[in-house]
Design an enzyme around this catalytic site. Structure first.
Site, short mmCIF file in Angstrom:
data_model
loop_
_atom_site.label_atom_id
_atom_site.label_comp_id
_atom_site.label_asym_id
_atom_site.label_seq_id
_atom_site.Cartn_x
_atom_site.Cartn_y
_atom_site.Cartn_z
N TYR A 119 -7.21 8.40 -38.20
CA TYR A 119 -6.36 7.57 -37.35
C TYR A 119 -7.09 7.01 -36.12
O TYR A 119 -6.46 6.53 -35.20
CB TYR A 119 -5.15 8.39 -36.89
CG TYR A 119 -3.92 8.21 -37.77
CD1 TYR A 119 -3.97 8.49 -39.12
CD2 TYR A 119 -2.72 7.77 -37.24
CE1 TYR A 119 -2.87 8.32 -39.92
CE2 TYR A 119 -1.60 7.61 -38.04
CZ TYR A 119 -1.68 7.89 -39.37
OH TYR A 119 -0.57 7.73 -40.16
N LYS A 161 -8.62 19.76 -47.32
CA LYS A 161 -9.26 19.39 -48.59
C LYS A 161 -10.77 19.63 -48.40
O LYS A 161 -11.61 18.74 -48.63
CB LYS A 161 -8.94 17.93 -48.91
CG LYS A 161 -9.30 17.50 -50.31
CD LYS A 161 -8.39 18.07 -51.38
CE LYS A 161 -8.90 17.65 -52.76
NZ LYS A 161 -8.34 18.44 -53.85
N ASP A 193 -3.46 18.94 -51.73
CA ASP A 193 -2.86 18.39 -52.95
C ASP A 193 -2.03 19.47 -53.65
O ASP A 193 -0.92 19.23 -54.12
CB ASP A 193 -3.93 17.80 -53.88
CG ASP A 193 -5.14 18.71 -54.08
OD1 ASP A 193 -5.27 19.70 -53.35
OD2 ASP A 193 -5.95 18.42 -54.97
N ASP A 217 1.18 13.33 -41.92
CA ASP A 217 2.08 12.18 -42.09
C ASP A 217 2.62 12.17 -43.53
O ASP A 217 3.82 12.05 -43.76
CB ASP A 217 1.31 10.90 -41.79
CG ASP A 217 2.22 9.71 -41.56
OD1 ASP A 217 3.38 9.93 -41.14
OD2 ASP A 217 1.80 8.57 -41.82
N ASP A 221 6.51 13.29 -44.97
CA ASP A 221 7.35 12.33 -45.69
C ASP A 221 7.78 12.90 -47.05
O ASP A 221 8.91 12.68 -47.51
CB ASP A 221 6.61 11.00 -45.91
CG ASP A 221 6.77 10.06 -44.72
OD1 ASP A 221 6.83 10.56 -43.58
OD2 ASP A 221 6.83 8.83 -44.92
N1 GGG Z 1 9.00 6.45 -35.77
C1 GGG Z 1 7.80 6.62 -36.46
C2 GGG Z 1 7.26 5.35 -37.01
O1 GGG Z 1 7.48 4.30 -36.47
N2 GGG Z 1 6.59 5.48 -38.11
C3 GGG Z 1 5.91 4.39 -38.72
C4 GGG Z 1 4.48 4.68 -38.98
O2 GGG Z 1 3.78 3.86 -39.51
N3 GGG Z 1 4.05 5.86 -38.62
C5 GGG Z 1 2.74 6.32 -38.79
C6 GGG Z 1 2.59 7.68 -38.20
O3 GGG Z 1 3.58 8.35 -37.94
O4 GGG Z 1 1.47 8.09 -37.96
#
Ligand code: GGG
Length: 320
Positions: A119, A161, A193, A217, A221
């Site tokens: 990131y 990993k 994984d 992230d 999800d």
């Molecule tokens: N509210 C979280 C948001 O806007 N997520 C969109 C996104 O692309 N998030 C990437 C991340 O959480 O690193």
């Protein structure tokens, strides 16, 4: 003096769910709300997705409530996480009574590294070849591990990993494990994984999982899908003096403007904000109102209902 809360709705459904959380905060505490803009629409208007005054506000407010980022996520949410000095993104995912979930026994918290990994934005695309520099440091891994030891002194899992990314995930894993050993906190490492599979097949095995940035992230999800959807997952970007609180979901352009976005994740993020500001009773009251509405109140379509955001908001406010 009342505490100052920066309110940055961002893009898409951010501007539909954030006002609900602001109303809830207003109902349980004495706060001064300062509104600011960021995101795709601001970029289209002004050429910059994160105006300097918005960043400065997040850096100075006692806490920030953020909504959602769209196409400009890298230029909005990452600098905002940095502006508040956060180094960990706390993402709890749990199944709620009354909500259909693929894994009703899942109750997990991801402690996601929040400052580096892939990131860092260090990417180049040139002549049919794109490269990304992934940065992992002992310092960042160490402070995350220290946080995890305080958060879960009874022990935690470490996702990695390191069998493939030997140096980057290797350093991350070695450092987290070394800190935990020094602190006498038990850890179990798990390939990320394999963790994705285990989360689906034996969700009850995991309580707290420390992860590198991107893995946190993706895995959170996945967990959202297992407990009923992204509309349920809050998050806290903390570690520094300030904090940024936001739903895990993004701007949801497919439903933006329809008035049907689920405000639960944002209101639960507001509860995390209340905890951060030491308003534990108010946080508990907000959580219990959301849980009660999820159990037998109106639902937005993502949870199989036909209620709009406003109806769910009124039900939460009635029960706070
Ligand atoms: N509210 C979280 C948001 O806007 N997520 C969109 C996104 O692309 N998030 C990437 C991340 O959480 O690193």
């Amino acid at each position: 003096m009342s505490e100052e809360i920066a309110v940055i709705p961002g893009d898409g459904i951010g501007s539909e769910v954030v006002p609900v959380a602001v109303d809830v905060l207003d109902a349980v505490g004495d706060f001064e709300f300062v509104h600011a803009d960021a995101g795709d629409a601001v970029a289209a208007e002004t050429g910059t997705p994160l105006p300097a005054e918005t960043r400065a506000l997040a850096a100075s407010a006692d806490a920030t409530l953020f909504g959602a980022a769209g196409e400009t996520a890298a230029d909005v949410v990452l600098p905002l996480r940095d502006a508040v000095g956060s180094f960990v993104n706390v993402r709890p995912a749990r199944a709620y009574p009354g909500v259909d979930a693929l894994c009703p026994e899942l109750d997990i918290v991801f402690l996601r590294e929040n400052t580096e990994g892939v990131y860092t934005g260090d990417e180049v695309r040139e002549d049919g070849r794109a490269t990304l520099t992934r940065v992992v440091t002992e310092d960042a891994s160490r402070r995350l591990a220290e946080y995890a030891c305080d958060y879960a002194p009874e022990g935690f899992h470490v996702a990695h990993k390191a069998n493939v990314m030997r140096e980057t995930d290797g350093l991350f894993l070695d450092t987290v494990e070394a800190v935990a050993r020094e602190r006498g906190v038990p850890t179990e490492s798990v390939l990320m994984d394999a963790l994705a599979t285990h989360l689906c097949l034996s969700p009850g095995e995991f309580e707290v999982v420390v992860t590198p940035n991107l893995a946190g992230d993706v895995l959170s999800d996945l967990a959202a899908g297992l407990v009923g959807g992204l509309g349920l997952l809050p998050s806290a970007n903390i570690g520094g003096e300030r904090g940024l609180f936001e739903p895990v979901h993004g701007s949801a352009p497919d439903i933006a403007g329809e008035g049907i976005a689920n405000p639960a994740a944002t209101v639960l993020s507001a509860a995390m904000l209340l905890d951060f500001l030491d308003h534990g009773d108010a946080a508990a009251s907000v959580r219990s109102a959301v849980e009660s509405v999820l159990a037998d109140g109106p639902r937005t379509p993502d949870l199989g209902g036909d209620a709009g955001t406003d109806e769910v908001a009124d039900a939460i406010l009635d029960r706070v």
